[in-house]
Design a protein around this motif. Structure first.
Motif, PDB file in Angstrom:
ATOM      1  N   HIS A 161       0.666  -1.071   0.129  1.00 52.05           N
ATOM      2  CA  HIS A 161      -0.182   0.063   0.165  1.00 52.05           C
ATOM      3  C   HIS A 161       0.918   1.199  -0.074  1.00 52.05           C
ATOM      4  N   TYR A 162       0.328   2.223  -0.263  1.00 52.82           N
ATOM      5  CA  TYR A 162       1.095   3.689   0.037  1.00 52.82           C
ATOM      6  C   TYR A 162       0.415   4.500   1.005  1.00 52.82           C
ATOM      7  N   TRP A 194      -4.872   4.764  -0.813  1.00 54.53           N
ATOM      8  CA  TRP A 194      -4.204   3.959  -1.815  1.00 54.53           C
ATOM      9  C   TRP A 194      -5.368   3.342  -2.526  1.00 54.53           C
ATOM     10  N   VAL A 201      -1.975  -0.753  -7.502  1.00 56.78           N
ATOM     11  CA  VAL A 201      -1.093  -0.973  -6.282  1.00 56.78           C
ATOM     12  C   VAL A 201      -1.060  -2.448  -6.595  1.00 56.78           C
ATOM     13  N   LEU A 229       5.062   2.461  -2.524  1.00 51.65           N
ATOM     14  CA  LEU A 229       4.549   1.334  -2.013  1.00 51.65           C
ATOM     15  C   LEU A 229       5.388   0.666  -1.198  1.00 51.65           C
TER      16      LEU A 229
END
Length: 416
Positions: A161-162, A194, A201, A229
């Protein structure tokens, strides 16, 4: 005092910028090359101190077992999925009828089954982290939050994820294998999570080689700009790391205030005050083209006239609201106010962000505005308050004992 203790005290007291505890380059180089641009991994050997003074396994146990933490100050996740809050919280029992307090036995059960424990808001609940995070926020000029992630061996708490904020990852205990990949949505804003780009992603996580794939050990620190990420897997032993989230002020924040100021300025004229035509249908047709163009012209003219000083109050208010001043002890503070005499020395409370400003409403006068509110300042006290803010401290005699007591009671100053 040991050499390490002396070094820690030197760093914490300002002998080194607090950022020097987190990055292995000069702060000026970090600001120029890495800030909001690219990751920076610094190994423990290149940092002045480990992070065990900030947090530890014992701190985790104390917070979960005896502090009565409630959600959202903790959450748990397994294999990328957040667990229901009711599965790890219970009622507080007689005398504490609160339904969502941390249940130490339920946390233990989930943790033994491979779930990651997340302790959120440590910048509010754990004193060493409170003080460190406030110093870091002051040094960076951007507000921060701090969470701890406690992961059992061979488990991943969250999948790739970011984050919508920059982070510093401080490995406190154990080892963790981290994978960092380039952004799929560069420099995301706070309202662009995200999950809005979930497909991209997941595709990047499956098909893009990591920029960094390495094992973090105690004392290592990673700086990661928003949007990159990342995922991590604990290796042997329990892994504990702190994540310091830096909620960067951006030009978007300046733009928001600029538009507000332009609307206020343009509203002085007739263009924005004019009523829309009789029969206007805003539900299905929207505003008339001529109305939109009239507003556009008025705003463009107003924007051209807005001065940076017109944005200051709004941005200052947002900055004050984003952080809290240094902790104080209410009972001791009240006693100090009552006992103040002319020889009593007071100092400006850390991180209170106090400034003298014209009183609102255009009626004249001055207020002392800070993170604890606005306090009117009488004309005869103005010079003494100016000196207090300039020097950082003053005697009650120089301020006037009653003013000193008022400043102590409101929390603007603390005993020197």
């Amino acid at each position: 005092m040991t050499t390490t203790d002396q070094h820690r005290e030197h760093v914490q007291s300002g002998g080194l910028p607090v950022l020097s505890r987190l990055v292995g380059v000069e702060p000026e180089e970090f600001a120029r090359r890495y800030w909001s641009r690219e990751p920076l991994l610094t190994r423990a050997a290149d940092l002045p101190l480990p992070f065990d003074d900030l947090f530890s396994a014992a701190a985790v146990d104390e917070l979960v077992s005896t502090r009565g933490l409630r959600t959202p100050f903790l959450r748990m996740a397994r294999n990328g999925t957040t667990l229901p809050e009711r599965s790890f919280t219970r009622g507080g029992g007689i005398g504490a009828a609160i339904a969502d307090q941390a249940s130490d036995d339920a946390v233990l059960s989930h943790f033994a089954d491979g779930a990651t424990l997340v302790l959120q808001g440590l910048h509010r609940t754990w004193e060493p982290v409170v003080r460190f995070s406030q110093s870091l926020a002051a040094g960076l000029g951007h507000p921060v939050q701090v969470n701890a992630y406690v992961t059992p061996p061979q488990n991943t708490g969250f999948s790739d994820h970011y984050d919508v904020h920059d982070v510093f990852v401080l490995q406190v205990a154990g080892e963790k294998r981290w994978r960092i990949r380039p952004p799929v949505h560069p420099l995301p804003l706070r309202d662009e999570p995200w999950t809005d780009h979930r497909a991209a992603v997941e595709e990047a996580a499956a098909g893009t080689d990591p920029l960094i794939e390495t094992t973090f050990r105690p004392g290592d620190c990673l700086y990661l700009p928003r949007g990159y990420l990342h995922s991590a897997t604990a290796l042997g032993g329990t892994s504990i790391h702190l994540t310091i989230g830096v909620h960067a002020w951006t030009r978007r924040h300046v733009a928001d205030q600029l538009v507000r100021a332009a609307v206020a300025r343009a509203s002085r004229g007739s263009e924005l005050r004019s009523a829309l035509a009789v029969g206007t249908d805003l539900v299905t047709a929207g505003p008339d083209h001529d109305d939109v163009e009239a507003v556009r012209r008025a705003l463009l003219d107003a924007i051209a006239e807005v001065d940076a000083s017109e944005l200051a109050a709004g941005l200052a208010g947002a900055a004050r609201a984003a952080q809290r001043p240094a902790p104080l002890s209410p009972l001791a503070q009240a006693e100090a106010a009552a006992a103040a005499v002319e020889s009593t020395v007071v100092r400006v409370r850390d991180h209170v962000e106090a400034t003298l400003e014209p009183a609102p409403g255009g009626a004249g006068g001055t207020v002392l505005r800070s993170r604890v509110g606005a306090l009117p300042v009488a004309g005869g006290d103005l010079a003494a308050v100016e000196a207090l803010l300039a020097d950082g401290q003053a005697s009650a005699g120089a301020l006037g004992v009653e003013l000193a007591r008022t400043l102590l009671r409101t929390g603007v100053v603390v005993p020197g």
